[in-house]
Design a protein around this motif. Structure first.
Motif, PDB file in Angstrom:
ATOM      1  N   ALA A 243       0.831  -1.206   0.000  1.00 19.44           N
ATOM      2  CA  ALA A 243       0.000   0.000   0.000  1.00 19.44           C
ATOM      3  C   ALA A 243       0.863   1.253   0.000  1.00 19.44           C
ATOM      4  O   ALA A 243       0.360   2.363   0.224  1.00 19.44           O
ATOM      5  N   ALA A 244       2.145   1.100  -0.274  1.00 16.75           N
ATOM      6  CA  ALA A 244       3.084   2.222  -0.129  1.00 16.75           C
ATOM      7  C   ALA A 244       2.763   3.387  -1.059  1.00 16.75           C
ATOM      8  O   ALA A 244       3.069   4.539  -0.745  1.00 16.75           O
ATOM      9  N   SER A 245       2.137   3.114  -2.191  1.00 13.35           N
ATOM     10  CA  SER A 245       1.841   4.191  -3.150  1.00 13.35           C
ATOM     11  C   SER A 245       0.482   4.843  -2.904  1.00 13.35           C
ATOM     12  O   SER A 245       0.120   5.785  -3.597  1.00 13.35           O
ATOM     13  N   TRP A 246      -0.269   4.338  -1.929  1.00 11.62           N
ATOM     14  CA  TRP A 246      -1.600   4.894  -1.683  1.00 11.62           C
ATOM     15  C   TRP A 246      -1.500   6.250  -0.993  1.00 11.62           C
ATOM     16  O   TRP A 246      -0.576   6.508  -0.200  1.00 11.62           O
ATOM     17  N   GLU A 247      -2.488   7.080  -1.251  1.00  8.84           N
ATOM     18  CA  GLU A 247      -2.681   8.290  -0.473  1.00  8.84           C
ATOM     19  C   GLU A 247      -3.562   7.957   0.719  1.00  8.84           C
ATOM     20  O   GLU A 247      -4.391   7.046   0.651  1.00  8.84           O
ATOM     21  N   PRO A 248      -3.413   8.679   1.833  1.00  9.43           N
ATOM     22  CA  PRO A 248      -4.278   8.411   2.988  1.00  9.43           C
ATOM     23  C   PRO A 248      -5.754   8.499   2.611  1.00  9.43           C
ATOM     24  O   PRO A 248      -6.168   9.416   1.885  1.00  9.43           O
ATOM     25  N   LEU A 249      -6.539   7.563   3.106  1.00 11.61           N
ATOM     26  CA  LEU A 249      -7.960   7.520   2.784  1.00 11.61           C
ATOM     27  C   LEU A 249      -8.742   8.480   3.684  1.00 11.61           C
ATOM     28  O   LEU A 249      -8.356   8.698   4.838  1.00 11.61           O
ATOM     29  N   PRO A 250      -9.849   9.037   3.173  1.00  7.51           N
ATOM     30  CA  PRO A 250     -10.701   9.859   4.033  1.00  7.51           C
ATOM     31  C   PRO A 250     -11.109   9.088   5.280  1.00  7.51           C
ATOM     32  O   PRO A 250     -11.387   7.888   5.213  1.00  7.51           O
ATOM     33  N   SER A 251     -11.146   9.769   6.412  1.00  5.78           N
ATOM     34  CA  SER A 251     -11.406   9.109   7.686  1.00  5.78           C
ATOM     35  C   SER A 251     -12.193  10.040   8.596  1.00  5.78           C
ATOM     36  O   SER A 251     -12.067  11.264   8.523  1.00  5.78           O
ATOM     37  N   GLY A 252     -12.997   9.427   9.478  1.00  6.19           N
ATOM     38  CA  GLY A 252     -13.663  10.188  10.511  1.00  6.19           C
ATOM     39  C   GLY A 252     -15.014  10.738  10.096  1.00  6.19           C
ATOM     40  O   GLY A 252     -15.602  10.355   9.081  1.00  6.19           O
ATOM     41  N   LEU A 253     -15.505  11.653  10.901  1.00  9.05           N
ATOM     42  CA  LEU A 253     -16.821  12.265  10.719  1.00  9.05           C
ATOM     43  C   LEU A 253     -16.651  13.590   9.993  1.00  9.05           C
ATOM     44  O   LEU A 253     -15.992  14.503  10.492  1.00  9.05           O
ATOM     45  N   VAL A 254     -17.249  13.685   8.817  1.00 13.28           N
ATOM     46  CA  VAL A 254     -17.121  14.881   7.990  1.00 13.28           C
ATOM     47  C   VAL A 254     -18.414  15.683   7.965  1.00 13.28           C
ATOM     48  O   VAL A 254     -18.408  16.903   7.878  1.00 13.28           O
ATOM     49  N   GLY A 255     -19.552  14.990   8.066  1.00 17.46           N
ATOM     50  CA  GLY A 255     -20.827  15.668   8.128  1.00 17.46           C
ATOM     51  C   GLY A 255     -21.297  16.193   6.783  1.00 17.46           C
ATOM     52  O   GLY A 255     -20.848  15.743   5.731  1.00 17.46           O
ATOM     53  N   PRO A 256     -22.217  17.206   6.777  1.00 20.79           N
ATOM     54  CA  PRO A 256     -22.780  17.862   7.973  1.00 20.79           C
ATOM     55  C   PRO A 256     -23.788  16.977   8.700  1.00 20.79           C
ATOM     56  O   PRO A 256     -24.414  16.117   8.094  1.00 20.79           O
ATOM     57  N   ILE A 257     -23.939  17.220  10.011  1.00 20.78           N
ATOM     58  CA  ILE A 257     -24.858  16.469  10.845  1.00 20.78           C
ATOM     59  C   ILE A 257     -26.115  17.301  11.020  1.00 20.78           C
ATOM     60  O   ILE A 257     -26.049  18.495  11.314  1.00 20.78           O
ATOM     61  N   SER A 258     -27.273  16.636  10.832  1.00 18.13           N
ATOM     62  CA  SER A 258     -28.525  17.380  10.897  1.00 18.13           C
ATOM     63  C   SER A 258     -29.618  16.556  11.561  1.00 18.13           C
ATOM     64  O   SER A 258     -29.556  15.323  11.611  1.00 18.13           O
ATOM     65  N   LEU A 259     -30.622  17.278  12.068  1.00 19.55           N
ATOM     66  CA  LEU A 259     -31.844  16.686  12.606  1.00 19.55           C
ATOM     67  C   LEU A 259     -33.022  17.186  11.786  1.00 19.55           C
ATOM     68  O   LEU A 259     -33.158  18.397  11.559  1.00 19.55           O
ATOM     69  N   THR A 260     -33.860  16.251  11.319  1.00 20.83           N
ATOM     70  CA  THR A 260     -35.040  16.617  10.541  1.00 20.83           C
ATOM     71  C   THR A 260     -36.279  16.062  11.228  1.00 20.83           C
ATOM     72  O   THR A 260     -36.348  14.862  11.497  1.00 20.83           O
TER      73      THR A 260
END
Length: 947
Positions: free
Chosen positions: A922-939
């Motif tokens: 995996a040495a040539s890979w770029e770091p993968l997106p990780s975590g909570l990006v959102g947006p977080i909403s209540l409907t």
């Protein structure tokens, strides 16, 4: 009740009684009980069997805590640096550790299965050349009248050497294979030595039709002492070759020759090794022995012979194959070539069933165990092989391939039908829990009810991250960053299987598998293999049936003989069907057609696509069989009726038509409408009534009435992800059809269960949402609670970002972060609120005010929060786990220290992920997106009024 053959009559009795004396009220629906078999199991790789009692116990406790119900032990190749800890397969020391595992399994309520071989297929060091897999070779000679053959009757086997990741020369390898002391390092895949092959027979055929056996006229030097009499003579010499296939991925003591699967002696000699080493050990508690598919012929050439083949053929097919060698090798008339080849392939099939599968199953019974068998890939009628298995098991993603195992299980009444789930789901470290769920759902929707993950390596608890890993699987192990979220997925599988195991199949039709057409088509090789890909024999028809929503099981000729009629229904041992559909085919055995006619005479409807089969297969007694077949067909008088040909046969019917839907409609067989919406489903019959497993893997939400082909007094929805239960909105159309209101998000699953009575239960919530979305845009506290290479410091932020965008430290981190925030309850009155997390990488556990609500895997990262769960002020915690890829990228840049295995030593799935050494990187890979990006909403959501 465990065995479906006892369960099904009980189901039918309850349904009958309830229809006659339906009570007004019944008990409220509840979740079925669970056992260790309703939980998912996992294949437990023992690398080099370098196991010890303490780490075995620690591993098992971790797996038990994660929600697994059982383990299948498969010993494989070793780990470099641990050679002094390797235990030779089935040695006394190995048996001690196996015994310890069984005892710990009893303590933890973990079931245990054992692969009979270290790696696959069956074989090992104790299998010598006489029991090893064989192939057939031949030479053809021509001799004129009055002449002698001057050429030696001889066949010199060409040498072959195939290894895995090693560079060897054939002279580096000793014969016999078992005499080599460094088989782990050699990693042999196939070995053939250059040597003359044993002569099986020499037959002479004249242009005047005479046949002479010359075998005993060939001396030890290959010289033929024979002068050709009147006529021109073609001589066929048949030789027995050593196929050379070695056991793949074997660990210490399990390396060596693959067995001859067509020889009863070879099978018994292989199994006797276990008997000899099991003595003196308490091995009670073992549920089943396992076979990891046929896979003999994924090498150079085929294993297509056995020493007793000529005798076996004569017994099974009724004539001497030696008299028809020109046809066997494609040198006779086209028809004769086809018929003899069909008989040859059917004999191979019979031997694989009777000389291996049945022998193995009977042996397992002597150890109070079942066999769990992957029959796909076999050169045989795999429906019959699966039926002979205590637990049929499939793999792959093709529904037709899956249905080969599930159909045989349904027809024969097997309580469990297993799968090898998530093999090569993605390249290493990229597989998500969402993809896992999708993979599991495909199996469950096609009849599997016992999921076995592929898999979990045994790993010493103190071994450095990432521990021991297997080369071709999703890493279902504690070192995976999403391990904390796996338990909820395991609970989902458990909840789903608790319905599907305690059930009988409820499919409408049997689809005949016309294997004799495949056996009669010569093709490029001697054998035809089945169940590896969509079967061309029924591909267009079966895919059409599936896409339209018809429910069906495949059936073989052997299985047809076990069917019986009950009024206009067709009863198998494990299920009842409305009709049999015979695809367009050229050949069908006389006995099969006789049985179909007998079923029709008893009241059944037999449907033929377009036309009746034209002929019977094979050679023996051909004219007599053809005459009987023609007389049988002539006794059936068809009449034109609405673009169909319909024949009254006793109390039932034969129907011929190219319009399958019209024919099925005549028999009151209708497709399930949900298939037209792109939904996957399985329909079963349970003690309470008909039940459906329904999942939505389209990219659109379902929110509508859906017609279903069943009915009852009332129905309930069960959500296997969060264990919610509620009464379903239904409209009964008839005793066999209803409409149900279905609301299903992408990636979501619901189980519908009918009941023969009414019950008190709140309605399952059906919502509609407005546009008043509230974004949770306050401050978040982000703390890292699990993972590595180290835990980053806690921070606060009002802007949610992917981890690699935040810091260099987070570019290489894989694990779990807890996001916490405070929010007030929206002022708008609502029945509930949809919490939408926006972008999430990759799984998210949602905790509200200290209560764990649900773990989300995608593709939709949202859930409904009932209004009563919200306070005026609320704490929301979202624990997000990313993939382990980011940490592994850094490890590979530093040299990939985790790749320390013999044999494959970590192969890549995709070519672009191979390094210069041929191994995964995996040495040539770029770091993968990780975590909570959102947006977080209540409907806000309102209860939907359903008309």
């Amino acid at each position: 009740m465990r065995y479906r053959q006892f369960f099904l009559p009980l189901v039918l009795a309850v349904v009958f009684l309830s229809s006659c004396h339906s009570p007004k009220k019944g008990p409220a629906p509840s979740w079925p009980s669970t056992t260790n078999e309703t939980h998912p199991w996992t294949r437990w790789w023992w690398h080099g069997s370098a196991v010890n009692a303490k780490d075995l116990t620690d591993n098992m406790e971790q797996l038990h805590e994660a929600g697994f119900g059982g383990l299948e032990i498969t010993p494989i190749y070793g780990v470099k640096g641990f050679e002094d800890q390797d235990l030779s397969f089935q040695s006394n020391e190995w048996m001690d550790m196996f015994e310890h595992t069984l005892q710990e399994g009893k303590r933890l309520d973990l079931g245990i299965d054992l692969a009979n071989a270290s790696g696959w297929p069956f074989g090992g060091r104790w299998i010598q050349a006489d029991d090893a897999c064989k192939y057939v070779a031949y030479k053809q000679y021509h001799v004129k009248r009055g002449r002698k053959l001057t050429e030696k009757v001889e066949f010199i086997q060409k040498p072959i050497l195939r290894t895995v990741g090693t560079k060897l020369k054939l002279e580096d390898i000793k014969f016999p294979i078992s005499s080599n002391t460094n088989l782990q390092e050699m990693a042999l895949d196939q070995v053939r030595f250059q040597k003359p092959l044993p002569l099986q027979t020499l037959m002479a055929y004249s242009n005047q039709g005479d046949v002479i056996d010359l075998t005993d006229k060939v001396d030890a030097n290959g010289q033929l002492d024979w002068t050709a009499p009147e006529g021109d003579w073609d001589l066929y010499a048949v030789f027995e070759g050593w196929h050379g296939k070695m056991v793949e991925r074997a660990g210490k003591g399990g390396e060596g020759n693959v067995i001859d699967h067509f020889s009863e002696k070879a099978a018994k000699d292989f199994l006797a090794f276990y008997d000899s080493t099991a003595t003196g050990h308490n091995l009670s508690g073992l549920r089943a022995f396992f076979n990891d598919s046929y896979e003999v012929d994924d090498a150079n050439g085929e294993a297509d012979w056995t020493p007793k083949f000529f005798d076996e053929f004569k017994t099974l097919r009724g004539y001497d194959l030696r008299e028809d060698l020109p046809a066997l090798f494609g040198k006779d008339s086209e028809e004769m070539n086809s018929r003899v080849m069909c008989d040859y392939r059917e004999t191979i099939s019979d031997l694989l069933l009777t000389r291996f599968t049945n022998v193995w199953a009977d042996w397992a019974k002597s150890h109070n165990a079942l066999i769990r068998n992957q029959a796909h890939g076999s050169p045989a009628a795999i429906l019959d092989l699966y039926e002979a298995s205590g637990i049929p098991e499939t793999e792959g993603t093709d529904p037709m391939r899956i249905k080969m195992a599930t159909s045989a299980g349904h027809v024969s009444g097997k309580p469990l039908i297993a799968c090898e789930a998530a093999t090569w789901l993605d390249d290493h470290f990229l597989a998500t829990l969402s993809k896992s769920k999708q993979n599991f759902d495909r199996y469950l929707a096609n009849g599997v009810n016992h999921i076995v993950y592929h898999g979990t390596p045994y790993s010493p608890i103190n071994d450095p991250f990432p521990g021991w890993m297997f080369y071709a699987a999703v890493h279902y192990a504690p070192t995976n960053s999403w391990w904390p979220d796996l338990k909820s997925l395991n609970q989902y599988v458990t909840n789903s299987q608790s319905f599907l195991q305690h059930a009988a199949p409820d499919n409408d039709l049997l689809l005949y598998f016309p294997i004799y057409d495949a056996w009669s088509e010569r093709g490029r090789s001697m054998l035809r293999h089945f169940g590896m890909h969509t079967e061309e024999l029924t591909k267009e028809l079966s895919q059409s049936l599936l896409s339209q929503g018809y429910t069906f099981d495949y059936i073989s000729d052997r299985q047809i003989q076990t069917l019986s009629g009950e009024k206009d229904l067709i009863k198998a041992k494990g299920a009842t069907y409305k009709t049999i559909l015979i695809p367009t085919c050229e050949y069908i055995p006389l006995q099969s057609m006789k049985k179909l006619k007998a079923l029709a005479e008893g009241g059944a409807t037999i449907i033929f696509e377009s036309k009746l089969p034209m002929d019977v297969p094979g050679v023996a007694d051909l004219k007599e069989r053809q005459k009987s077949y023609d007389e049988l067909i002539a006794s059936i008088e068809f009449q034109e009726e609405n673009d169909m040909e319909v024949a009254r046969v006793g109390n039932g019917f034969f129907i011929c038509c190219s319009d399958i839907s019209s024919m099925l409609k005549r028999r009151s067989v209708y497709p399930e409408e949900m298939a037209s919406l792109g939904l996957w489903f399985s329909r079963v019959e349970r003690l309470e009534g008909t039940a459906y497993f329904i999942c939505n893997w389209t990219d659109k939400a379902i929110d509508q009435w859906v017609k279903i082909e069943s009915s009852g007094e009332e129905a309930a929805w069960f959500n296997p992800m969060n264990r919610a239960i509620g009464k379903a909105e239904v409209k009964k159309l008839s005793d066999s059809q209803s409409e149900v209101y279905l609301q299903l998000q992408p990636g979501e699953t619901l189980i519908l269960q009918w009941y023969p009575y009414s019950f008190d239960l709140d309605n399952y919530p059906v919502y509609e949402q407005n546009e008043n979305k509230t974004e949770l845009a306050g401050e978040w506290t982000v703390s890292f609670i699990h993972g590595g290479p180290s835990l980053p410091p806690t921070f606060t932020t009002e802007k949610l970002q992917s981890w690699p965008e935040i810091s260099d430290e987070l570019k290489v981190f894989s694990g779990t972060a807890a996001y916490k925030t405070q929010f007030s309850k929206p002022s708008e009155t609502a029945a509930g609120y949809r919490l939408d997390l926006g972008e999430v990488y990759q799984s998210a556990k949602v905790i509200l005010n200290g209560e764990e609500l649900q773990t989300l895997y995608g593709p939709s990262y949202s859930l409904v929060i009932p209004s009563e769960k919200l306070k005026d002020s609320n704490e929301l915690e979202i624990r997000v786990s990313n993939l382990m890829a980011n940490r592994m990228i850094e490890m590979d840049k530093e040299g990939g220290q985790y790749k320390k295995f013999y044999n494959t030593n970590f192969a890549a799935h995709e070519r672009e992920n191979r390094g210069a050494d041929g191994l995964f990187t995996a040495a040539s890979w770029e770091p993968l997106p990780s975590g909570l990006v959102g947006p977080i909403s209540l409907t806000p959501l309102q209860t939907k009024t359903i008309n």
